[in-house]
Design a protein around this motif. Sequence first.
Motif, PDB file in Angstrom:
ATOM      1  N   LEU A 388     -19.120   0.024  -3.473  1.00 16.80           N
ATOM      2  CA  LEU A 388     -18.925  -0.258  -2.130  1.00 16.80           C
ATOM      3  C   LEU A 388     -17.499  -0.109  -1.781  1.00 16.80           C
ATOM      4  O   LEU A 388     -17.199   0.667  -0.527  1.00 16.80           O
ATOM      5  N   GLY A 389     -16.493  -0.323  -2.449  1.00  9.86           N
ATOM      6  CA  GLY A 389     -15.181  -0.192  -2.176  1.00  9.86           C
ATOM      7  C   GLY A 389     -14.697   1.014  -2.127  1.00  9.86           C
ATOM      8  O   GLY A 389     -14.021   1.679  -1.228  1.00  9.86           O
ATOM      9  N   ARG A 390     -15.371   1.845  -3.092  1.00 11.33           N
ATOM     10  CA  ARG A 390     -14.892   3.190  -3.055  1.00 11.33           C
ATOM     11  C   ARG A 390     -15.578   4.097  -1.941  1.00 11.33           C
ATOM     12  O   ARG A 390     -14.775   5.073  -1.421  1.00 11.33           O
ATOM     13  N   ASN A 391     -16.614   3.707  -1.427  1.00 15.62           N
ATOM     14  CA  ASN A 391     -17.262   4.541  -0.309  1.00 15.62           C
ATOM     15  C   ASN A 391     -16.845   4.011   1.223  1.00 15.62           C
ATOM     16  O   ASN A 391     -16.635   4.713   1.937  1.00 15.62           O
ATOM     17  N   LEU A 392     -16.681   2.712   1.178  1.00 16.56           N
ATOM     18  CA  LEU A 392     -16.353   2.244   2.664  1.00 16.56           C
ATOM     19  C   LEU A 392     -14.811   2.345   2.857  1.00 16.56           C
ATOM     20  O   LEU A 392     -14.737   2.655   3.944  1.00 16.56           O
ATOM     21  N   SER A 393     -13.850   2.033   1.778  1.00 20.55           N
ATOM     22  CA  SER A 393     -12.639   1.915   2.200  1.00 20.55           C
ATOM     23  C   SER A 393     -11.836   2.774   0.916  1.00 20.55           C
ATOM     24  O   SER A 393     -10.758   2.308   0.752  1.00 20.55           O
ATOM     25  N   GLY A 394     -12.253   3.827   0.657  1.00 19.94           N
ATOM     26  CA  GLY A 394     -11.763   4.691  -0.529  1.00 19.94           C
ATOM     27  C   GLY A 394     -10.823   5.698  -0.047  1.00 19.94           C
ATOM     28  O   GLY A 394     -10.349   6.280  -0.649  1.00 19.94           O
ATOM     29  N   GLN A 395     -10.907   6.118   1.258  1.00 26.69           N
ATOM     30  CA  GLN A 395     -10.155   7.187   1.780  1.00 26.69           C
ATOM     31  C   GLN A 395      -8.734   6.953   1.946  1.00 26.69           C
ATOM     32  O   GLN A 395      -8.431   5.800   2.795  1.00 26.69           O
ATOM     33  N   PRO A 396      -7.690   7.589   1.680  1.00 32.61           N
ATOM     34  CA  PRO A 396      -6.339   7.562   1.925  1.00 32.61           C
ATOM     35  C   PRO A 396      -6.319   7.918   3.394  1.00 32.61           C
ATOM     36  O   PRO A 396      -6.208   9.112   3.916  1.00 32.61           O
ATOM     37  N   ASN A 397      -6.103   6.900   4.178  1.00 33.03           N
ATOM     38  CA  ASN A 397      -5.668   7.150   5.755  1.00 33.03           C
ATOM     39  C   ASN A 397      -4.435   6.647   6.080  1.00 33.03           C
ATOM     40  O   ASN A 397      -4.227   5.408   6.929  1.00 33.03           O
ATOM     41  N   PHE A 398      -3.311   7.069   5.550  1.00 32.02           N
ATOM     42  CA  PHE A 398      -2.034   6.543   5.656  1.00 32.02           C
ATOM     43  C   PHE A 398      -1.385   7.140   6.926  1.00 32.02           C
ATOM     44  O   PHE A 398      -1.664   8.253   7.316  1.00 32.02           O
ATOM     45  N   PRO A 399      -0.469   6.318   7.656  1.00 35.33           N
ATOM     46  CA  PRO A 399      -0.053   6.617   8.824  1.00 35.33           C
ATOM     47  C   PRO A 399       0.821   7.918   8.675  1.00 35.33           C
ATOM     48  O   PRO A 399       1.371   8.691   9.746  1.00 35.33           O
ATOM     49  N   CYS A 400       1.663   8.324   7.583  1.00 32.30           N
ATOM     50  CA  CYS A 400       2.427   9.250   7.224  1.00 32.30           C
ATOM     51  C   CYS A 400       2.021  10.107   6.329  1.00 32.30           C
ATOM     52  O   CYS A 400       1.424   9.584   5.143  1.00 32.30           O
ATOM     53  N   ARG A 401       2.363  11.329   6.381  1.00 36.66           N
ATOM     54  CA  ARG A 401       1.950  12.312   5.153  1.00 36.66           C
ATOM     55  C   ARG A 401       2.951  11.927   4.020  1.00 36.66           C
ATOM     56  O   ARG A 401       4.027  11.575   3.933  1.00 36.66           O
ATOM     57  N   VAL A 402       2.432  12.155   2.841  1.00 38.36           N
ATOM     58  CA  VAL A 402       3.215  12.071   1.715  1.00 38.36           C
ATOM     59  C   VAL A 402       3.713  13.398   1.157  1.00 38.36           C
ATOM     60  O   VAL A 402       3.372  14.405   1.209  1.00 38.36           O
ATOM     61  N   ASN A 403       5.329  13.303   1.152  1.00 39.70           N
ATOM     62  CA  ASN A 403       5.908  14.671   0.915  1.00 39.70           C
ATOM     63  C   ASN A 403       5.566  15.004  -0.656  1.00 39.70           C
ATOM     64  O   ASN A 403       5.317  14.439  -1.404  1.00 39.70           O
ATOM     65  N   ALA A 404       5.717  16.529  -0.854  1.00 39.37           N
ATOM     66  CA  ALA A 404       5.414  17.050  -2.013  1.00 39.37           C
ATOM     67  C   ALA A 404       6.117  16.643  -3.153  1.00 39.37           C
ATOM     68  O   ALA A 404       5.740  16.485  -4.080  1.00 39.37           O
ATOM     69  N   VAL A 405       7.655  16.616  -2.811  1.00 41.24           N
ATOM     70  CA  VAL A 405       8.593  16.241  -3.684  1.00 41.24           C
ATOM     71  C   VAL A 405       9.123  14.928  -3.537  1.00 41.24           C
ATOM     72  O   VAL A 405       9.399  14.624  -2.319  1.00 41.24           O
ATOM     73  N   PRO A 406       9.165  14.106  -4.508  1.00 42.47           N
ATOM     74  CA  PRO A 406       9.466  12.666  -4.423  1.00 42.47           C
ATOM     75  C   PRO A 406      11.095  12.708  -4.186  1.00 42.47           C
ATOM     76  O   PRO A 406      12.108  13.579  -4.577  1.00 42.47           O
ATOM     77  N   ARG A 407      11.777  11.914  -3.120  1.00 40.54           N
ATOM     78  CA  ARG A 407      13.195  12.121  -2.814  1.00 40.54           C
ATOM     79  C   ARG A 407      13.981  11.211  -3.787  1.00 40.54           C
ATOM     80  O   ARG A 407      13.349  10.216  -4.307  1.00 40.54           O
ATOM     81  N   PRO A 408      15.166  11.736  -4.221  1.00 44.42           N
ATOM     82  CA  PRO A 408      15.890  10.835  -5.125  1.00 44.42           C
ATOM     83  C   PRO A 408      16.415   9.611  -4.443  1.00 44.42           C
ATOM     84  O   PRO A 408      16.304   9.070  -3.185  1.00 44.42           O
ATOM     85  N   ILE A 409      16.372   8.279  -5.342  1.00 42.27           N
ATOM     86  CA  ILE A 409      16.618   6.991  -4.905  1.00 42.27           C
ATOM     87  C   ILE A 409      18.080   6.774  -4.946  1.00 42.27           C
ATOM     88  O   ILE A 409      18.544   6.869  -6.044  1.00 42.27           O
ATOM     89  N   PRO A 410      18.744   6.421  -3.958  1.00 43.55           N
ATOM     90  CA  PRO A 410      20.078   6.437  -3.999  1.00 43.55           C
ATOM     91  C   PRO A 410      20.685   5.159  -4.596  1.00 43.55           C
ATOM     92  O   PRO A 410      19.754   4.147  -4.775  1.00 43.55           O
TER      93      PRO A 410
END
Length: 561
Positions: A388-410
Amino acid sequence: WRSPKPYQDKEEVVLWMNTVGPYHNRQETYKYFSLPFCVGSKKSISHYHETLGEALQGVELEFSGLDIKFKEDVMQTTYCEIDLDKGRRDAFVYAIKNHYWYQMYIDDLPIWGIVGEADENGEDYYLWTYKKLEIGYNGNRIVDVNLTSEGKVKLVPNTKIQMSYSVKWKKSDVKFEDRFDKYLDPSFFQHRIHWFSIFNSFMMVIFLVGLVSMILMRTLRKDYARYSKEEEMDDMDRDLGDEYGWKQVHGDVFRPSSHPLIFSSLIGSGCQIFAVSLIVIVVAMIEDLYTERGSMLSTAIFVYAATSPVNGYFGGSLYARQGGRRWIKQMFIGAFLIPAMVCGTAFFINFIAIYYHASRAIPFGTMVAVCCICFFVILPLNLVGTILGRNLSGQPNFPCRVNAVPRPIPEKKWFMEPAVIVCLGGILPFGSIFIEMYFIFTSFWAYKIYYVYGFMMLVLVILCIVTVCVTIVCTYFLLNAEDYRWQWTSFLSAASTAIYVYMYSFYYYFFKTKMYGLFQTSFYFGYMAVFSTALGIMCGAIGYMGTSAFVRKIYTNVKID
């Protein structure tokens, strides 16, 4: 054979012998007849069938052999005699030295009596030989039982000791429904301190909610204003303008957490523990579960099995949103995380119980029953939840796109490091519950019956609110330091409550109880570890759920190029 029931006049009333054990170690109990007591003349009757909860709690009812009939008085009567040889005398002396006392049941009402006592200088030992029972009846129901131990007899080797009893029936005005009230201790549970602590926690909640809403309203409004002003500048100004703060990490904030499989299993388990706590407390508020032996534990096991879809739903959907592929493995880990922890501890303590011949040793049949519940109830229900969980709310619907390259943490200041935030996060949730912990511990490890479930419900609600507020504040600071590893931080900063609870349990053991011996100590610290871990996983899941909603909210409102 289940009591309590209405009786006819002269119908037989059964006196069951349960267990005997040292007063200071509540969980270290042995069969009553493991001490060389003698059995009454009346032959045994239909065997007592115990429930799952009773079997796990070490209830061992054996027939006393005393002849008791409803509303029929018995004058002092000798029912058997003990032939006191050296071995038997040593057994009784050991029991008296360790303050052994025993428990009996008449019609499901518990009766406690002490085995014997020593004189002041500890040279002579005396056994109480005369059980004087006073039973109160209201109509055709038994509503009250009192036991007076009399007849002190000195233990001298190679003598015969006569054991006697008497029964006196008296009319009582106690209603059948209220017959357990005399076992409750209102002066302890409804003490001023209890009310005061709830009030105290409540003020803390109001303060925290105020703080969080202030941070969110003021700071976020300022942030949003700044970000929208930057939209209006031309590009050249923007290149000079310094960008900092949580908006910077919008391309990384929804990156899947490290070790998503374990993470989503923990969140699923935490949601299930929360559901179980909620339902069991509500049931306990409506039904008086304390009036039946083992019914609290049976209820909890049943509710835990029934709420397995909750675990599957939240764990499975989170794992799918984080892009996990091995969902069957995740489902198995999620389903067996808590049962494995509890059963592993129980198994270890069981070995010690068997070595001690204690009645707490869990019988093999009961172990098989619990394993069957795990495989044939918990697992299939978990599977249903996961699908149920995978089918009902398993789609990633994030408000922002995820960048391809992770940014360094300052670099950031030491007190903004996730490790420090995690350690500090547990203090406030622990502060809001620790007085209630004292009452819960006392009812479990001492001889009080916990019945104020309304308090427990309030404390659970307060704990949830405090946990969510604290983790949101922690996460806001973390994201402002441009560190986007908020998932584990929010989970662990709430779960660190468990460490403080476990530390408190050490204080409680050394200063509030007089436990001793390997069995009781390992029982105490083993089950306290299980309790603390379960509490920590629950808090962590609550914290993560709240923070997740907060993070989605703030990044939805930002205009991102």
